[in-house]
Design a protein around this motif. Sequence first.
Motif, PDB file in Angstrom:
ATOM      1  N   VAL A   1      15.849 -12.500   8.987  1.00 40.44           N
ATOM      2  CA  VAL A   1      14.598 -13.099   8.483  1.00 40.44           C
ATOM      3  C   VAL A   1      13.581 -11.986   8.208  1.00 40.44           C
ATOM      4  N   VAL A   2      13.604 -10.961   9.041  1.00 41.28           N
ATOM      5  CA  VAL A   2      12.599  -9.893   8.972  1.00 41.28           C
ATOM      6  C   VAL A   2      12.949  -8.855   7.902  1.00 41.28           C
ATOM      7  N   ALA A   3      14.246  -8.581   7.740  1.00 38.25           N
ATOM      8  CA  ALA A   3      14.692  -7.462   6.895  1.00 38.25           C
ATOM      9  C   ALA A   3      14.080  -7.435   5.491  1.00 38.25           C
TER      10      ALA A   3
ATOM     11  N   ARG B   1       0.833  -1.219   0.000  1.00 38.80           N
ATOM     12  CA  ARG B   1       0.000   0.000   0.000  1.00 38.80           C
ATOM     13  C   ARG B   1       0.862   1.262   0.000  1.00 38.80           C
ATOM     14  N   GLY B   2       2.168   1.078  -0.056  1.00 38.63           N
ATOM     15  CA  GLY B   2       3.069   2.230  -0.095  1.00 38.63           C
ATOM     16  C   GLY B   2       3.454   2.772   1.265  1.00 38.63           C
ATOM     17  N   LYS B   3       3.159   2.008   2.341  1.00 33.93           N
ATOM     18  CA  LYS B   3       3.467   2.499   3.695  1.00 33.93           C
ATOM     19  C   LYS B   3       4.830   1.953   4.159  1.00 33.93           C
ATOM     20  N   PRO B   4       5.702   2.817   4.657  1.00 37.41           N
ATOM     21  CA  PRO B   4       6.948   2.304   5.234  1.00 37.41           C
ATOM     22  C   PRO B   4       6.668   1.502   6.508  1.00 37.41           C
ATOM     23  N   VAL B   5       7.405   0.424   6.709  1.00 40.05           N
ATOM     24  CA  VAL B   5       7.173  -0.461   7.850  1.00 40.05           C
ATOM     25  C   VAL B   5       8.454  -0.620   8.662  1.00 40.05           C
ATOM     26  N   VAL B   6       8.310  -0.497   9.991  1.00 34.46           N
ATOM     27  CA  VAL B   6       9.428  -0.770  10.906  1.00 34.46           C
ATOM     28  C   VAL B   6       8.999  -1.903  11.831  1.00 34.46           C
ATOM     29  N   ALA B   7       9.934  -2.817  12.125  1.00 33.88           N
ATOM     30  CA  ALA B   7       9.607  -3.963  12.981  1.00 33.88           C
ATOM     31  C   ALA B   7      10.541  -4.011  14.182  1.00 33.88           C
TER      32      ALA B   7
END
Length: 430
Positions: free
Chosen positions: A108-110, A91-97
């Motif tokens: 694994v997450v990167a 959806r074009g949203k930046p994601v931080v975990a």
Amino acid sequence: MKVLFVYPRFQRHADDHPELLDYVPLEEYLGSPSLGIACLAAVTPDDVEIEFRDDRLEDADRDTDADLVALSFFTPAATRALELADRFRARGKPVVAGGVFPTLNPEVVAPHVDAVVVGEGEPVWRQVLADARAGALRPRYDAPLADLAELPLPDLSVYFGVENEVFRPDDYPVQITRGCPMKCVACAIPGTMGRSMRAYPLEHVLGQIEQLARVGKCASFSEDTSWFPAGASRRLLDALVDHLLEQGQRAEISYIGVSMPMILATPVDRLRRAREAGVEMFYLVGGFDPVTRRAFTGEDPKAEDRAVRAMDRCREAGIEPYTSFLIGNDDDDEGTVDRMLEFAARVELRKAEFAVRTPYPGTPDWHRLSAEGRILTRDWQRYNDANVVFQPARMSPERLQQAYLDLWHGFYAGREELRQLSGRDARIQF
Ligand code: B12
Ligand code: SF4
């Protein structure tokens, strides 16, 4: 700027094994999320708007006007978290975990996110937000350990905001320490929060308890180190109990996480004082420590006697020992189910839960079983203590899975009198 915090859902025991609901005569309790998001919300600048979605309550995979999506998860939620990360990025949203799983498995997450935070979030969170605002998120942030004396209280209002008629936990975790110097093979704490124990100031713990009491909720001291028999944790808990008793106050403490060796190392008087100060129940985690590991092999009757003594001590102090039995250690065999059930009957346990040993990635157990070629799947949603994900030493995986179900059935089936329990007594988080 707006940030959307998401707590991704995970499979609970009864989701994977619905037959449990047929014979466990207790209500399934959906507890609060981990404190992680509340801790980050507390250090989020005032000019950043916050939205929170608990994916266990309502599908979080919906459009958002947030500028940044922040996911917080442990291993059982990792499959769903990575799926959500892909969906929000589409959806074009930046994601931080961040959280236990990203900290122990950043590689694994990167590929699924714009940024992974390794470690405790507070020291880097404002930088992450500033970088996101500037459109310049870094792929990885390595956070130093937080200074607990500097931290504000977790902002629990973000969680209270999603409560409704069906989801209204009456307890939330209170954290008294971070980190641990021990090396229990199955534990994620030393790898995520450091190898020494840091305690919060007493005022901070009192503040956490008061914050809950103000809205009529109890504190659960869920941390595995809460009842540590020595060092910073012990001094802090003693100071808390002394303070409450001196003031003639009682805190509403639904349970404290503890192990049998910790109980055995505690004088009964200290247990009694904890009861007076408000501790209702111990959540006795088994399977990690030498006493419980040896008690059910059948080869060490002294270990079983020590386990019985641990239960007796809790009862002498008036604290209910709610016990979690873990099956699948390398010395467990076909007879372990009967020995565990006989033990539970011998000590007249009222409530228990059963778990399959699970080598969480990044823990010492994971490294050993990986090296031995015994990891059977990396399907993270099956890493929830309800499924066999590794090759057991003395049984087949199928037999171990059945042993876990036999334990639940053997302990609960036919115990209709438990349906008479009410309130917290009547519930189980599984
Ligand atoms: C309360 C609790 C629960 C609750 C809530 C769930 C949850 N997600 O934690 C419940 C009861 C549901 C639960 C269940 C389980 N739990 Co639990 N639980 C805990 C406990 C005791 C406290 C969690 C907490 O509030 N921590 C305090 C907060 C502040 O820490 P945090 O969430 O890690 O957040 C910090 C950082 O990680 C980071 N961070 C977190 N999220 C984010 C997000 C972003 C964007 C950023 C930047 C940073 C960031 O910053 C935060 C502040 O410093 C932890 C132990 C622990 N110390 O974490 C175990 C722990 C999380 N549980 C664990 C396990 C194994 C389980 C179970 C699977 C099995 C079991 N027997 O307990 C079950 C699930 C079973 C099921 N299928 O239902 C393991 C996880 C192992 C792993 N590698 O994933 C832990 C670490 C215990 C341990 N000793 O190993 N648990
Ligand atoms: S199980 Fe408890 S004592 Fe063992 S390493 Fe983890 S936090 Fe420390």
